[in-house]
Scaffold this motif. Structure first.
Motif, PDB file in Angstrom:
ATOM      1  N   TYR A  63       0.793  -1.225   0.000  1.00 31.00           N
ATOM      2  CA  TYR A  63       0.000   0.000   0.000  1.00 31.00           C
ATOM      3  C   TYR A  63       0.829   1.280   0.000  1.00 31.00           C
ATOM      4  O   TYR A  63       0.268   2.365  -0.074  1.00 31.00           O
ATOM      5  CB  TYR A  63      -0.943   0.015   1.211  1.00 31.00           C
ATOM      6  N   ILE A  69      -3.479   6.103  -1.648  1.00 32.14           N
ATOM      7  CA  ILE A  69      -2.498   6.636  -0.698  1.00 32.14           C
ATOM      8  C   ILE A  69      -1.664   7.730  -1.357  1.00 32.14           C
ATOM      9  O   ILE A  69      -1.425   8.801  -0.759  1.00 32.14           O
ATOM     10  CB  ILE A  69      -1.596   5.507  -0.177  1.00 32.14           C
ATOM     11  N   GLN A 241      -5.791   6.554   4.298  1.00 27.35           N
ATOM     12  CA  GLN A 241      -5.438   5.302   4.965  1.00 27.35           C
ATOM     13  C   GLN A 241      -6.554   4.820   5.881  1.00 27.35           C
ATOM     14  O   GLN A 241      -6.760   3.624   6.029  1.00 27.35           O
ATOM     15  CB  GLN A 241      -4.118   5.464   5.736  1.00 27.35           C
ATOM     16  N   SER A 245      -8.213   1.139   5.630  1.00 27.49           N
ATOM     17  CA  SER A 245      -8.125   0.236   6.779  1.00 27.49           C
ATOM     18  C   SER A 245      -9.496  -0.142   7.319  1.00 27.49           C
ATOM     19  O   SER A 245      -9.663  -1.220   7.908  1.00 27.49           O
ATOM     20  CB  SER A 245      -7.296   0.879   7.893  1.00 27.49           C
ATOM     21  N   LEU A 254      -1.780   0.156   7.707  1.00 26.27           N
ATOM     22  CA  LEU A 254      -2.053   1.413   7.010  1.00 26.27           C
ATOM     23  C   LEU A 254      -1.551   2.618   7.800  1.00 26.27           C
ATOM     24  O   LEU A 254      -1.134   3.624   7.206  1.00 26.27           O
ATOM     25  CB  LEU A 254      -3.550   1.541   6.737  1.00 26.27           C
ATOM     26  N   ALA A 258       1.030   5.489   6.344  1.00 25.19           N
ATOM     27  CA  ALA A 258       0.906   6.940   6.499  1.00 25.19           C
ATOM     28  C   ALA A 258       2.128   7.525   7.197  1.00 25.19           C
ATOM     29  O   ALA A 258       2.617   8.600   6.830  1.00 25.19           O
ATOM     30  CB  ALA A 258      -0.362   7.271   7.286  1.00 25.19           C
TER      31      ALA A 258
END
Length: 314
Positions: A63, A69, A241, A245, A254, A258
């Motif tokens: 991710y 993202i 995120q 999530s 996640l 971030a």
């Protein structure tokens, strides 16, 4: 009765025999080594705890470059840049107003700073986002629309972050302006410059040495504070995120994604801030601080350099 220490005469060297070489014994700093070992051990224990934790690192890697993202990181950067631009421009104006001899301008600037520094930025974001409870429509004469349609999450985030930042930038700019010797202003006026030209050409260029470092810190702080706008439904990095999530339940993974993105962004701008500070430090009495590359070269050079004391390498 205190005795004075006796000084024994230093024996003269014998004819033809040179004096013995000085043997330099380096001072051992045991406390530094103990503290360094303790810090390394704590860091190793922390890293080991994350490695052994119930975290799927494959998901983190997957991710990091996920479209949602990356778009969230881009929106975080965009809202930060625009908000900081508003904060810097309006903050400079408020600083000049605060220092003005006009009591009305000075009072208005003081009241603005008092309000926006005295209330949390999250409260200000919700005030802007729910402005339709106070003004149902926006009527500018040439433009009229429902406030709910005008005050989008992006606009509410921009106003909330930018106007709040202006209050802090006003105090930073005011401190920078006051740091310039008043004789500079008097000399400029003696040369026939008006107040505006004196501020632009004389005061502000010198004040930038004081203004730039805290402004860089404010920008980095703004980059992180922008995560609060998720509360008003603006899809920046943190909300991106959180949305993902909530679907796949990979909460920790996640959050780590971030975290990595925030660290990347803040690191890049920290480097930029460093070189910007060097640029505005030119002409000062202090020597230019070495760049990170110069520090690395100096450290490598120190390993190759041999110091000699009394002809003996130590």
């Amino acid at each position: 009765m205190e005795k004075t220490p006796s000084t024994a005469p230093v024996p003269a060297p014998r004819d033809g025999v040179p004096p013995g070489a000085i043997k330099a014994v380096p001072l051992r700093h045991w406390g530094r080594w103990v503290s360094a070992v303790a810090v390394v051990a704590l860091l190793a224990a922390l890293v080991l705890a994350f490695v052994n934790a119930n975290v799927n690192w494959d998901v983190v890697g997957e991710y990091l470059t996920y479209d949602t993202i990356v778009e969230g990181a881009a929106k975080t950067l965009w809202i930060t840049l625009l908000s900081m631009l508003i904060g810097v421009v309006l903050g400079m104006l408020l600083a000049v107003m605060r220092l003005s001899d006009n009591p009305v301008l000075s009072s208005v600037a003081w009241g603005y700073i008092w309000f926006f520094r005295g209330t949390p930025v999250l409260v200000q974001l919700f005030l802007w986002f729910n402005l339709s409870f106070v003004f149902e429509t926006l009527n500018l004469g040439f433009y009229k629309d429902e406030m709910n349609d005008v005050m989008t999450p992006f606009l509410a985030a921009l106003l909330g972050l930018g106007l709040n930042e202006a209050a802090y930038m006003a105090e930073i700019a005011r401190a920078g302006i006051l740091s310039v010797d008043h004789g500079q202003t008097e000399a400029a006026h003696a040369l026939g410059m008006n107040g505006g030209k004196t501020m632009r050409r004389i005061v502000l260029p010198q004040a930038m040495r004081v203004i730039i470092p805290p402004t860089g810190n404010e920008f980095i702080n703004m980059l992180k504070t922008s995560s609060l706008v998720y509360a008003i439904n603006y899809t920046e990095l943190f909300r991106a995120q959180d949305t993902i999530s909530s679907r796949n339940l990979a909460v920790m993974e996640l959050l780590l994604v971030a975290t990595v993105w925030y660290l990347i962004l803040t690191t890049v701008f920290s480097i930029g801030q460093y070189y910007l500070e060097r640029h505005y430090a030119k002409g000062s009495d202090r020597a230019q601080p070495p760049t990170p590359l110069q520090r690395v070269r100096a450290q490598l050079g120190s390993f190759r350099t041999k110091s000699r004391v009394g002809g003996v390498t130590v």
